[in-house]
Design a protein around this motif. Structure first.
Motif, PDB file in Angstrom:
ATOM      1  N   GLU A 220       0.837  -1.212   0.000  1.00 36.91           N
ATOM      2  CA  GLU A 220       0.000   0.000   0.000  1.00 36.91           C
ATOM      3  C   GLU A 220       0.863   1.249   0.000  1.00 36.91           C
ATOM      4  N   LEU A 221       1.972   1.207   0.770  1.00 33.03           N
ATOM      5  CA  LEU A 221       2.874   2.359   0.833  1.00 33.03           C
ATOM      6  C   LEU A 221       3.499   2.616  -0.524  1.00 33.03           C
ATOM      7  N   LYS A 222       3.893   1.540  -1.202  1.00 31.83           N
ATOM      8  CA  LYS A 222       4.499   1.711  -2.534  1.00 31.83           C
ATOM      9  C   LYS A 222       3.502   2.333  -3.518  1.00 31.83           C
ATOM     10  N   VAL A 223       2.218   1.905  -3.418  1.00 29.45           N
ATOM     11  CA  VAL A 223       1.186   2.486  -4.300  1.00 29.45           C
ATOM     12  C   VAL A 223       1.042   3.973  -4.038  1.00 29.45           C
ATOM     13  N   VAL A 224       1.000   4.335  -2.761  1.00 31.66           N
ATOM     14  CA  VAL A 224       0.854   5.751  -2.390  1.00 31.66           C
ATOM     15  C   VAL A 224       2.043   6.545  -2.900  1.00 31.66           C
ATOM     16  N   LEU A 225       3.259   5.979  -2.691  1.00 35.54           N
ATOM     17  CA  LEU A 225       4.456   6.699  -3.150  1.00 35.54           C
ATOM     18  C   LEU A 225       4.470   6.843  -4.670  1.00 35.54           C
ATOM     19  N   ARG A 226       4.020   5.799  -5.349  1.00 35.44           N
ATOM     20  CA  ARG A 226       3.971   5.874  -6.811  1.00 35.44           C
ATOM     21  C   ARG A 226       2.967   6.943  -7.264  1.00 35.44           C
ATOM     22  N   GLU A 227       1.810   6.997  -6.609  1.00 33.94           N
ATOM     23  CA  GLU A 227       0.808   8.009  -6.948  1.00 33.94           C
ATOM     24  C   GLU A 227       1.345   9.413  -6.686  1.00 33.94           C
ATOM     25  N   LEU A 228       2.056   9.567  -5.545  1.00 29.16           N
ATOM     26  CA  LEU A 228       2.643  10.876  -5.244  1.00 29.16           C
ATOM     27  C   LEU A 228       3.689  11.252  -6.289  1.00 29.16           C
ATOM     28  N   ALA A 229       4.457  10.287  -6.739  1.00 32.06           N
ATOM     29  CA  ALA A 229       5.472  10.562  -7.773  1.00 32.06           C
ATOM     30  C   ALA A 229       4.791  10.984  -9.075  1.00 32.06           C
ATOM     31  N   ASP A 230       3.658  10.342  -9.406  1.00 33.49           N
ATOM     32  CA  ASP A 230       2.928  10.701 -10.623  1.00 33.49           C
ATOM     33  C   ASP A 230       2.389  12.127 -10.530  1.00 33.49           C
ATOM     34  N   VAL A 231       1.834  12.462  -9.371  1.00 34.39           N
ATOM     35  CA  VAL A 231       1.307  13.820  -9.162  1.00 34.39           C
ATOM     36  C   VAL A 231       2.416  14.846  -9.315  1.00 34.39           C
ATOM     37  N   LYS A 232       3.602  14.543  -8.667  1.00 33.79           N
ATOM     38  CA  LYS A 232       4.740  15.465  -8.757  1.00 33.79           C
ATOM     39  C   LYS A 232       5.179  15.644 -10.209  1.00 33.79           C
ATOM     40  N   TYR A 233       5.214  14.548 -10.951  1.00 32.51           N
ATOM     41  CA  TYR A 233       5.634  14.632 -12.365  1.00 32.51           C
ATOM     42  C   TYR A 233       4.645  15.484 -13.167  1.00 32.51           C
ATOM     43  N   ALA A 234       3.354  15.262 -12.940  1.00 28.06           N
ATOM     44  CA  ALA A 234       2.328  16.027 -13.667  1.00 28.06           C
ATOM     45  C   ALA A 234       2.428  17.513 -13.345  1.00 28.06           C
ATOM     46  N   LEU A 235       2.634  17.832 -12.053  1.00 26.38           N
ATOM     47  CA  LEU A 235       2.780  19.235 -11.665  1.00 26.38           C
ATOM     48  C   LEU A 235       4.019  19.861 -12.280  1.00 26.38           C
ATOM     49  N   ASP A 236       5.119  19.085 -12.270  1.00 27.89           N
ATOM     50  CA  ASP A 236       6.366  19.602 -12.852  1.00 27.89           C
ATOM     51  C   ASP A 236       6.205  19.898 -14.344  1.00 27.89           C
ATOM     52  N   GLN A 237       5.354  19.125 -15.034  1.00 27.03           N
ATOM     53  CA  GLN A 237       5.195  19.315 -16.467  1.00 27.03           C
ATOM     54  C   GLN A 237       4.257  20.488 -16.810  1.00 27.03           C
ATOM     55  N   SER A 238       3.376  20.843 -15.903  1.00 32.00           N
ATOM     56  CA  SER A 238       2.361  21.838 -16.239  1.00 32.00           C
ATOM     57  C   SER A 238       2.353  23.069 -15.355  1.00 32.00           C
ATOM     58  N   THR A 239       2.979  23.011 -14.228  1.00 33.26           N
ATOM     59  CA  THR A 239       2.859  24.080 -13.239  1.00 33.26           C
ATOM     60  C   THR A 239       4.238  24.494 -12.743  1.00 33.26           C
ATOM     61  N   ILE A 240       4.329  25.805 -12.458  1.00 32.81           N
ATOM     62  CA  ILE A 240       5.574  26.346 -11.900  1.00 32.81           C
ATOM     63  C   ILE A 240       5.487  26.231 -10.379  1.00 32.81           C
ATOM     64  N   LEU A 241       6.424  25.508  -9.769  1.00 34.92           N
ATOM     65  CA  LEU A 241       6.429  25.306  -8.323  1.00 34.92           C
ATOM     66  C   LEU A 241       7.714  25.862  -7.727  1.00 34.92           C
ATOM     67  N   ALA A 242       7.552  26.540  -6.601  1.00 39.43           N
ATOM     68  CA  ALA A 242       8.720  27.066  -5.893  1.00 39.43           C
ATOM     69  C   ALA A 242       8.436  27.027  -4.387  1.00 39.43           C
ATOM     70  N   ILE A 243       9.493  26.795  -3.590  1.00 39.63           N
ATOM     71  CA  ILE A 243       9.394  26.843  -2.131  1.00 39.63           C
ATOM     72  C   ILE A 243      10.412  27.861  -1.635  1.00 39.63           C
ATOM     73  N   THR A 244       9.934  28.800  -0.807  1.00 42.68           N
ATOM     74  CA  THR A 244      10.847  29.788  -0.211  1.00 42.68           C
ATOM     75  C   THR A 244      10.729  29.696   1.302  1.00 42.68           C
ATOM     76  N   ASP A 245      11.761  30.233   1.963  1.00 43.41           N
ATOM     77  CA  ASP A 245      11.643  30.310   3.422  1.00 43.41           C
ATOM     78  C   ASP A 245      10.788  31.506   3.782  1.00 43.41           C
ATOM     79  N   HIS A 246      10.718  31.791   5.083  1.00 40.42           N
ATOM     80  CA  HIS A 246       9.806  32.850   5.518  1.00 40.42           C
ATOM     81  C   HIS A 246      10.257  34.237   5.073  1.00 40.42           C
TER      82      HIS A 246
END
Length: 704
Positions: free
Chosen positions: A19-45
């Protein structure tokens, strides 16, 4: 509590691991889809960039190493004011999600727009420790919005500065928009908000016309043009023309109407003048042939319905030519005006007198009781015209000859009645003039002279006893030659030169004009091609008779002549008379076919009987030739000047050329120039010249 065996523990751990592997795979797919279509950035405070995905690097044109550790202000384009970012930091600093559109600057200096969502993250101590920015590229959309804004601004400037009134209305005529130009057109300073409905402007009797136009545009979803009268604040009435265009919603339904309205009062006044000119004789202001024939046709219909009788009197003035030759056309014109006044005085209410041209008049007696009533009117007219005419200090005695045709016994249509009254008239003239005759069928027998003339004309066509003369057309401003008109002359081996006035009507009536006209066209095109080859590129004009217009193979014949002679079609102009527009639709179709070849079309003798503005503006015509009768006295007659100016104004509005014919005096040239006409022909410049003489004229003109 249930105790699991080691085997059961192993099985449970394997299941959870799957189940954990399925969840991780789904999260990886979501991350890939976001990386292909959306600009993502993380900044500190503080806004220092900690993470940046590939899309961020691609749109900013910075590498990941160039972005990490940098303040986010690295991307500041300077487009937004400081207050914009202050409000943004205030929002996310309070732990709230901020959404907005930001214009950033890429590494290469280009600007790009992003739709941005910034989410603050809070630790267990309640402090914000980082921000996650989610952005989408909206640069293309912003560019499109800017183009739309610029277009809207441009249209707003046009709408607010054009002299036309631009408005938007609904189906009831309520104003949704009204451009400021209405204040100038209607000469008032009433605020826009005082106008609620366009029908408040319109003259009451014209409101149904506008209501129909609105309804028609809504139902057909097509542009519609309507003319109506509008009242100004001063109480004046002006004519307007409105082009109504449907505005469609997303479902394709008409949601409102766009109107472009302009003041056409000057044009309508010119139309009215032209309309009057079309139906009245310019000299005497009597009805002309066209108006008379229409009125006679209506009266015949009424007479058939009520079984009543009519009489048509055809008359001309005896010895009128002697007055013209001895005292000039000015005195002759005065005589015609006075004669027309006396004819009016002889008529009963409901009777009509018209001038057909020259010294020819025709009278219609409606509700005729008997033959003697027509004879009594003929006697009355003869007595009235026999009284001396006192003109310019001279006394003139003239008489008249009258032919009478009766309905229904002499004909049941206008053409037959006029023809038979004319036949009776010439019988009177052959008997010594100064009298009247009723039509008799025996009068229709051809005279010996007519038979001989027909035979000689047929022989002349077969043996080509004709010559083409050319009369120059001149730019009266520069004096330069612009073209020439081809005119036929019959050179009889025994009788010498015979005037076209004598043989052209016979050729028309017998149909010989078809072969003669083709010969004239071929000779003129062949000669003009020769002049072109010698370096004289001029347009030749050839007259086209009404009989020719309706011959079946006219267009093919013209094409064959051009192909045979090698003359390009743009160097040929065909001159027609207004009489062909009796069959308007048929004539229009034929002329359009000719014009499609590239040949120009000119209306000859404009204003002498059939012309109407409503006809002219819908015809495939390039040039209007103003009849010589309006040029003769243009230098001292204000009415002639007004007519010429009106014709020029109408022609210019329809992108037509205007040429005046019959110019004989320098004063006429000056008056024409003053009234906007720059082209002309007439004896002042040159009489019609034989081919060799015109050739010398050409070379002399080139040498100047």
């Amino acid at each position: 509590m249930e105790v699991l065996t080691p085997e059961e523990w192993e099985e449970l751990l394997q299941e959870k691991d799957g189940e954990l592997k399925v969840v991780l795979r789904e999260l990886a797919d979501v991350k890939y889809a976001l990386d292909q279509s959306t600009i993502l950035a993380i900044t500190d405070h503080r806004g220092i960039i900690l993470r940046a995905n590939e899309q961020f690097c691609r749109i900013s044109k910075y590498s990941r190493s160039e972005l990490l550790g940098q303040d986010h202000r690295l991307l500041n384009s300077g487009h937004h004011p400081k207050s914009f970012f202050q409000q943004m930091w205030k929002c996310i600093g309070s732990g709230k999600v901020w959404r907005g559109e930001i214009c950033n600057r890429a590494k290469d200096g280009s600007l790009y727009w992003v739709d941005t969502t910034i989410v603050p993250f809070v630790n267990t101590a309640g402090k914000i420790y980082q921000y996650v920015s989610i952005r989408n590229d909206i640069t293309a959309r912003k560019h499109m919005e800017e183009e739309v804004r610029k277009s809207e601004e441009l249209y707003r400037i046009i709408a607010e500065n054009t002299s036309d009134i631009i408005s938007m209305i609904n189906a009831e005529g309520d104003f949704l928009y009204l451009s400021p130009s209405h204040k100038a057109v209607f000469e008032h300073d009433i605020p826009d908000e005082r106008f609620h409905n366009m029908f408040e402007w319109i003259v009451e009797s014209d409101r149904d016309v506008m209501a129909y136009a609105i309804q028609h545009t809504y139902s057909t979803r097509k542009e519609y043009t309507v003319e109506c009268r509008i009242l100004t604040r001063k109480g004046d009435t002006i004519w307007t023309e409105s082009k109504i265009n449907p505005v469609l919603d997303e479902q394709g339904n008409v949601s409102k109407l766009l109107l472009i309205t302009r003041d056409i009062t000057d044009r309508k006044q010119s139309e009215e003048l032209i309309h009057h000119l079309a139906y009245h004789d310019a000299l005497t202001d009597l009805p002309n042939r066209r108006m008379y024939v229409q009125h006679l046709s209506r009266e015949i219909i009424q007479a058939k319905r009520f079984q009543s009788n009519l009489a048509v009197l055809f008359l001309d003035l005896d010895r009128f030519k002697d007055v013209n030759d001895s005292f000039g056309h000015d005195v002759g014109d005065l005589l015609l005006v006075e004669a027309s006044n006396r004819l009016r005085e002889c008529l009963r209410p409901g009777d009509v007198v018209a001038r057909l041209g020259g010294d020819e008049f025709t009278v219609l007696l409606s509700q005729l009781t008997d033959r003697e009533e027509a004879a009594a009117l003929a006697d009355q007219i003869m007595n009235a015209l026999q009284r001396p005419f006192e003109l310019h200090g001279h006394s003139f005695n003239v008489s008249c000859s009258i032919g009478i045709a009766l309905f229904p016994q002499d004909g049941d249509n206008a053409d037959d009645l006029l023809k038979r009254a004319d036949t009776a008239l010439y019988t009177v003239k052959s008997h010594g003039k100064n009298g009247y005759e009723f039509f008799d069928p025996t009068m229709e027998a051809k005279s010996l002279e007519r038979i001989l003339m027909e035979n000689e004309l047929r022989k002349a066509i077969e043996q080509e006893h004709f010559q083409i003369y050319y009369q120059p057309k001149i730019d009266i401003v520069t004096g330069k030659l612009t073209g020439m008109e081809a005119l036929v002359r019959w050179v009889h081996p025994e009788l010498g030169v015979i005037s076209p006035i004598r043989f052209i009507p016979i050729a028309e009536e017998t149909g010989m004009i078809i072969s003669l006209g083709e010969w004239i066209l071929r000779q003129a095109c062949r000669q003009n091609k020769l002049w072109h080859d010698q370096g004289f590129p001029l347009k030749v004009s050839v007259n086209l008779s009404a009989r020719q217009i309706y011959q079946k193979d006219l267009v093919d014949m013209i094409k064959n002549v051009l192909e045979e002679t090698g003359l390009p079609p743009e160097w040929l102009e065909l001159e027609i008379t207004e009489s062909i527009f009796v069959k308007l639709e048929e004539a229009t179709a034929i002329l359009q076919q000719i014009r499609d070849i590239g040949i120009r079309i000119s209306i000859d003798d404009f204003g002498t009987g059939y012309s109407s503005f409503s006809y002219i503006k819908s015809l495939p015509v390039d040039t209007i030739k103003i009849d010589a009768s309006f040029i003769r006295d243009i230098h001292h007659n204000q009415e002639s000047q007004a007519i010429v100016k009106a014709i020029v104004t109408i022609a210019q509005s329809l992108n037509m050329n205007v040429i005046a014919e019959g110019i004989e005096l320098d004063d006429q040239v000056a008056a024409l120039q003053e009234n906007g006409c720059d082209l002309g022909q007439g004896y002042l410049f040159s009489r019609p010249l034989a081919t060799d003489d015109f050739d010398r004229y050409l070379r002399k003109d080139l040498a100047q």
